[in-house]
Design a protein around this motif. Structure first.
Motif, mmCIF file in Angstrom:
data_model
loop_
_atom_site.group_PDB
_atom_site.id
_atom_site.type_symbol
_atom_site.label_atom_id
_atom_site.label_comp_id
_atom_site.label_asym_id
_atom_site.label_seq_id
_atom_site.Cartn_x
_atom_site.Cartn_y
_atom_site.Cartn_z
ATOM 1 N N LEU A 60 0.802 -1.399 0.055
ATOM 2 C CA LEU A 60 0.032 0.041 0.104
ATOM 3 C C LEU A 60 0.873 1.122 -0.104
ATOM 4 O O LEU A 60 1.943 1.369 0.829
ATOM 5 C CB LEU A 60 -1.049 -0.056 1.188
ATOM 6 N N LEU A 61 0.575 2.047 -0.932
ATOM 7 C CA LEU A 61 1.438 3.570 -0.891
ATOM 8 C C LEU A 61 0.142 4.626 -1.088
ATOM 9 O O LEU A 61 -0.564 4.471 -1.633
ATOM 10 C CB LEU A 61 2.264 3.430 -2.381
ATOM 11 N N CYS A 62 0.738 5.580 -0.598
ATOM 12 C CA CYS A 62 -0.109 6.941 -0.787
ATOM 13 C C CYS A 62 0.003 7.177 -2.246
ATOM 14 O O CYS A 62 0.884 6.922 -2.835
ATOM 15 C CB CYS A 62 0.122 7.799 0.127
ATOM 16 N N ILE A 63 -0.736 8.012 -2.730
ATOM 17 C CA ILE A 63 -0.874 8.293 -4.110
ATOM 18 C C ILE A 63 0.328 9.321 -4.588
ATOM 19 O O ILE A 63 0.855 8.832 -5.618
ATOM 20 C CB ILE A 63 -2.136 9.457 -4.498
ATOM 21 N N TYR A 64 0.883 9.839 -3.368
ATOM 22 C CA TYR A 64 2.193 10.591 -3.935
ATOM 23 C C TYR A 64 3.159 9.649 -4.012
ATOM 24 O O TYR A 64 4.215 9.649 -4.935
ATOM 25 C CB TYR A 64 2.376 11.621 -2.953
#
Length: 108
Positions: A60-64
């Motif tokens: 899981l990665l943030c959009i940035y």
């Protein structure tokens, strides 16, 4: 075709959100409530068809951070020839001013 892709993405995204804590795997930001929508599933091998049920190809990665992950190769090509390219690719904590003192002392 687009609907199939959206359904497939929704399926593995829901599984990933159940498997992993709601924290970005790169920057460590926590996501709760409505902000969970800012978390995306990144395929470590960049193969969107490789979706094992245990999630070992996902993070899981943030959009940035996800955007940064997919533009790293582009950025490396732009700065090709500079010795710092591999250091930038290894970490999101790259500091463009890290070698500034050394460069200033060389000029003097």
């Amino acid at each position: 075709m687009r609907q199939e892709e959206q359904q497939r993405q929704a399926g593995y995204r829901e599984k990933a959100l159940k498997l992993f804590p709601h924290v970005c795997g790169r920057c460590g930001r926590d996501f709760e409530g409505k902000k969970v929508r800012e978390l995306t599933v990144h395929h470590r091998d960049h193969n969107h068809d490789n979706n094992p049920q245990d999630g070992n190809n996902w993070e899981l990665l943030c959009i940035y951070c996800h955007d940064h992950e997919h533009t790293r190769g582009v950025q490396e090509d732009r700065i090709e020839g500079s010795g710092d390219a591999s250091e930038q690719a290894d970490s999101l904590s790259y500091s463009p001013f890290a070698a500034l003192a050394k460069k200033i002392s060389q000029k003097q």
